[in-house]
Design a protein around this motif. Structure first.
Motif, short mmCIF file in Angstrom:
data_model
loop_
_atom_site.label_atom_id
_atom_site.label_comp_id
_atom_site.label_asym_id
_atom_site.label_seq_id
_atom_site.Cartn_x
_atom_site.Cartn_y
_atom_site.Cartn_z
N ILE A 1 8.36 -4.07 4.28
CA ILE A 1 7.70 -2.95 3.63
C ILE A 1 6.84 -3.52 2.50
O ILE A 1 7.34 -4.21 1.62
CB ILE A 1 8.74 -1.95 3.07
N GLN A 2 5.56 -3.22 2.56
CA GLN A 2 4.63 -3.70 1.55
C GLN A 2 4.96 -3.08 0.20
O GLN A 2 5.42 -1.93 0.12
CB GLN A 2 3.19 -3.36 1.96
N PRO A 3 4.70 -3.80 -0.91
CA PRO A 3 5.01 -3.27 -2.24
C PRO A 3 4.36 -1.91 -2.52
O PRO A 3 4.98 -1.06 -3.15
CB PRO A 3 4.46 -4.34 -3.19
N GLU A 4 3.13 -1.71 -2.01
CA GLU A 4 2.47 -0.43 -2.24
C GLU A 4 3.24 0.70 -1.55
O GLU A 4 3.39 1.79 -2.09
CB GLU A 4 1.03 -0.45 -1.69
N GLN A 5 3.69 0.43 -0.31
CA GLN A 5 4.46 1.44 0.42
C GLN A 5 5.80 1.69 -0.27
O GLN A 5 6.26 2.82 -0.34
CB GLN A 5 4.73 0.99 1.85
N PRO A 40 4.76 11.16 3.14
CA PRO A 40 3.32 11.14 3.42
C PRO A 40 2.72 9.74 3.31
O PRO A 40 3.09 8.96 2.43
CB PRO A 40 2.74 12.05 2.32
N ASP A 41 1.82 9.43 4.22
CA ASP A 41 1.09 8.16 4.24
C ASP A 41 1.96 6.95 4.53
O ASP A 41 1.54 5.82 4.29
CB ASP A 41 0.32 7.94 2.94
N VAL A 42 3.17 7.17 5.01
CA VAL A 42 4.07 6.07 5.38
C VAL A 42 4.61 6.39 6.77
O VAL A 42 4.94 7.53 7.06
CB VAL A 42 5.24 5.93 4.36
#
Length: 99
Positions: free
Chosen positions: A28-32, A71-73
């Motif tokens: 999982i990317q840090p932004e996510q 949302p967005d994930v």
């Protein structure tokens, strides 16, 4: 010669299995991670109890468990035994357990 080929084939199969297991690891990317944590904090869910289900990465959750969208994930979440669990909706497998 035949013994060496058999040993080599067995070694290859062992390594192939290790590679397949490593391919199941979700990063999982840090932004996510930030989006997920903030959303879950703002949208708390009631905790459910699933007797006999261990909250381990790779455990598949039953179809009776309602997964909520972030949302967005691409992943979903649910709260089980007061622990937030991130789930792959395609396989329903746990990919992360938040403490």
């Amino acid at each position: 010669m035949r013994i060496h080929l058999t040993a080599a084939a067995a070694g290859f199969l062992l390594l192939a299995g290790i590679g397949a297991a490593a391919a199941d690891t979700v990063i999982i990317q840090p932004e996510q991670e930030t989006v997920i944590r903030e959303y879950v904090k703002k949208q708390p869910l009631a905790s459910v109890t699933l007797p006999g289900v261990e909250l381990n990465i790779g455990t598949a959750l039953p179809d009776t468990v309602e997964l909520r969208e972030v949302p967005d994930v691409q992943y979903r979440y649910v709260v089980i035994d007061n622990r937030t669990v991130l789930v792959d909706p395609g396989t329903r497998k746990i990919i992360k357990v938040y403490e």
